[in-house]
Design a protein around this motif. Structure first.
Motif, PDB file in Angstrom:
ATOM      1  N   VAL A 181       1.071  -1.245  -0.045  1.00  0.00           N
ATOM      2  CA  VAL A 181       0.147  -0.110  -0.160  1.00  0.00           C
ATOM      3  C   VAL A 181       1.011   1.180  -0.053  1.00  0.00           C
ATOM      4  N   LEU A 182       2.089   1.234   0.799  1.00  0.00           N
ATOM      5  CA  LEU A 182       2.968   2.222   0.770  1.00  0.00           C
ATOM      6  C   LEU A 182       3.578   2.298  -0.656  1.00  0.00           C
ATOM      7  N   ASP A 183       3.753   3.457  -1.274  1.00  0.00           N
ATOM      8  CA  ASP A 183       4.694   3.658  -2.424  1.00  0.00           C
ATOM      9  C   ASP A 183       6.112   3.095  -2.192  1.00  0.00           C
TER      10      ASP A 183
ATOM     11  N   HIS B 228       2.599  10.094   2.597  1.00  0.00           N
ATOM     12  CA  HIS B 228       1.384   9.014   2.548  1.00  0.00           C
ATOM     13  C   HIS B 228       0.180   9.334   3.099  1.00  0.00           C
TER      14      HIS B 228
ATOM     15  N   THR C 241      -3.187   8.228   1.374  1.00  0.00           N
ATOM     16  CA  THR C 241      -3.366   6.806   1.479  1.00  0.00           C
ATOM     17  C   THR C 241      -3.649   6.355   2.746  1.00  0.00           C
TER      18      THR C 241
ATOM     19  N   VAL D  82      -7.274   7.194   3.492  1.00  0.00           N
ATOM     20  CA  VAL D  82      -8.268   6.144   2.788  1.00  0.00           C
ATOM     21  C   VAL D  82      -8.364   4.766   3.527  1.00  0.00           C
ATOM     22  N   MET D  83      -7.106   4.392   3.998  1.00  0.00           N
ATOM     23  CA  MET D  83      -6.935   3.250   4.770  1.00  0.00           C
ATOM     24  C   MET D  83      -8.162   3.530   6.106  1.00  0.00           C
TER      25      MET D  83
ATOM     26  N   ARG E  31      -9.856   8.614  -4.504  1.00  0.00           N
ATOM     27  CA  ARG E  31      -8.921   8.466  -3.708  1.00  0.00           C
ATOM     28  C   ARG E  31      -8.474   6.802  -3.992  1.00  0.00           C
TER      29      ARG E  31
ATOM     30  N   VAL F  54      -5.612   4.113  -4.184  1.00  0.00           N
ATOM     31  CA  VAL F  54      -4.349   4.059  -3.907  1.00  0.00           C
ATOM     32  C   VAL F  54      -3.668   3.882  -5.012  1.00  0.00           C
TER      33      VAL F  54
ATOM     34  N   HIS G 224      -0.366   3.227  -6.164  1.00  0.00           N
ATOM     35  CA  HIS G 224       0.577   2.326  -6.488  1.00  0.00           C
ATOM     36  C   HIS G 224      -0.175   0.790  -6.727  1.00  0.00           C
TER      37      HIS G 224
ATOM     38  N   ASN H  42      -6.962  -2.334  -5.376  1.00  0.00           N
ATOM     39  CA  ASN H  42      -7.693  -1.413  -4.730  1.00  0.00           C
ATOM     40  C   ASN H  42      -9.023  -1.740  -4.189  1.00  0.00           C
TER      41      ASN H  42
END
Lengths: 290, 232
Positions: free
Chosen positions: A7-9, A191, A194, A197-198, B92, B94, B96, B102
């Protein structure tokens, strides 16, 4: 499909951590190796000198000196505190003195004291005091030196080096933890969207923190592993050179298999440290947002 | 039908500014379809943020799923949020992750085993007509495709309430109709649906929908009696 761990770039700001951890571990392993080596040398000095005395019979006339030495030797031989008492050969003394006195060192008229090496059964102070008393009663002109006392500055130096190295290891660990905390905070900023969103999808803080922990642990493992490997190579190289010197004191610097294992375990300790620091930093920061 | 949401004199203020939302009192009933309308800046997004627990009100009471949502401890928010599907105005996604990943995200967040993730994701991709785009990253998807991924992500866990903020704002009329049909089918399965929109053409498409109208942060029709088109 892949797991949630991505999830993290991957191209985010955390990648630099690998290089930082490599440098940190390189220095930490070197410091730890110095600490373990000097501690080993200090232990060797302790082992070699504990309970060992040198008796000097300082009588100018060689005949009287030899007679006094014989009396002292006889007294020592009868003491239950003494494991071994050996007179140092006069020829050996002359050889030791030759660099300073030249051929005169072998002159029998030279008032060189007679020396007796004594090993005590018990290295404690009480036994040393009893033996010193015994020697003085046998020959008032005799002097008793504990070798520990001669070497105590060396020992103190070695122990200071050990403590300094230990402090360095702790400092490096603290610095590594601080770097991880800063990187985790920067990562949280990078992030932020992201993470929001999480959260909105129902992720707990612990789940979000786990993403960072995984990332930090991986960076620490990769960087730390490389740094530690390089440092272990340097330590092995230096160890080989020390062995080649043939010095009895420096021989104690050589690391045991257990100490090598301790050094090899340092990257794992740093991975655990990085993981814990990342978790702490992320959870602390997340608590401030809804 | 039970009330799923209850607002009582709710007000919302950002910082020390004026109230964005004022004196909101209304209820949403489980299994109903709601449109939230109003001009830009009326407070639709703020109201939705209160609904999906991204924001706490400055005053008033909110009950969600029968519990006080205002005093809900922070640690219990994730459990509540998992019962709500959200389609954000800006999707929104993600960036990546692929479309499939997603969509799978809520399942993974909920702790569903990996073996049980793939099948529902496939079904959801088929449902939104994106089976061929499963591995595409959001940046390679069109606006409409991203919107559908966002919707699939919002509904994959079969939430009790679905909240969508301008879900048809970036798509052509045909796609808007299709997306609305998706929401209607979710609603038919029992999900309470709240769609914020200012697209009046859409409002007539769900005949049984209740309309909540916001104007300058106040609800004009808290009883939901007004429908579109307004019936005599």
């Amino acid at each position: 499909m892949s797991g949630a761990g991505r999830v993290l770039d991957e191209a985010g700001g955390l990648g630099a951590m690998t290089g930082v951890m490599a440098v940190m571990l390189f220095l930490t392993v070197l410091a730890a190796a110095i600490g373990l080596g000097t501690a080993g040398a200090a232990r060797l000095v302790d082992r070699q000198l504990a309970g060992r005395l040198t008796v000097q019979v300082v009588v100018g006339e060689p005949g009287a000196r030899d007679a006094a030495a014989a009396r002292v030797l006889a007294a020592l031989g009868g003491s239950p505190d003494v494991a071994r008492a050996n007179p140092v050969d006069q020829a050996e003394l002359a050889r030791l003195l030759r660099p300073w006195l030249g051929d005169d060192a072998a002159n029998p008229e030279l008032p060189v004291p007679a020396l007796i090496d004594v090993d005590l059964r018990d290295p404690g102070d009480a036994a040393a005091a009893r033996v010193a008393g015994l020697v003085r009663r046998a020959e008032p002109a005799a002097r008793v030196d504990r070798r520990e006392r001669w070497m105590s500055p060396v020992n103190r130096f070695l122990r200071t080096l050990t403590l300094t190295a230990g402090a360095l290891v702790l400092l490096m660990a603290s610095a590594a933890a601080a770097v991880v905390v800063l990187a985790a905070r920067a990562g949280l900023e990078t992030h932020r969207a992201t993470i929001e969103v999480m959260h909105m999808l129902g992720a707990t803080d612990v789940q979000v923190a786990r993403l960072f922990q995984r990332r930090m642990a991986r960076d620490a493992a990769l960087g730390g592993g490389a740094g530690a490997l390089a440092a272990l190579g340097v330590v092995a190289l230096l160890g080989g050179q020390v062995q080649a010197l043939g010095s009895e004191l420096l021989g104690g610097v050589a690391l045991s298999p257990k100490e090598w294992a301790v050094l090899a375990a340092l990257p794992l300790v740093f991975v655990a440290l990085a993981t814990a620091a990342a978790r702490w930093a992320v959870l602390r920061r997340l608590r401030r947002i809804l | 039908m039970a009330d799923i949401v209850q607002f009582e004199n709710v007000g919302l203020r950002y910082g020390s500014g004026p109230e964005t939302l004022s004196d909101l009192s209304f209820t949403l009933r489980a299994g109903q379809f709601y449109f939230l309308t109003g001009a830009s800046g009326a407070g639709k997004t703020s109201l939705l943020r209160l609904l999906y627990l991204a924001q706490r009100p400055s005053r008033g009471n909110i009950r969600l799923f029968g519990e006080d949502a205002v005093l809900l401890p922070r640690g219990r928010l994730p459990g509540f949020r998992r019962r709500i599907g959200v389609v954000f105005q800006d999707f929104r996604l993600v960036p990546h992750l692929s479309a499939a990943d997603n969509i799978a995200l809520p399942l993974r967040v909920a702790g569903v085993q990996e073996a049980d993730v793939e099948q529902p994701v496939r079904e959801m991709l088929a449902w939104v007509g994106l089976s061929e785009r499963a591995d595409a990253r959001p940046e390679t998807l069109s606006g409409g495709e991203q919107q559908r991924v966002a919707i699939a992500r919002a509904v994959i866990t079969r939430p009790e309430m679905l909240v969508a903020d301008e879900p048809t704002g970036n798509v052509d009329p045909d796609m808007a109709e299709r997306l609305l049909a998706l929401f209607a089918s979710m609603n038919a399965l029992g999900t309470t649906v709240v769609v914020a929109t200012h697209d009046f053409h859409l409002l007539s498409r769900i005949a049984e929908a209740t309309m909540l109208r916001l104007d300058k942060g106040r609800l004009l029709d808290p009883t939901g009696a007004l429908r579109y088109p307004v019936r005599p």
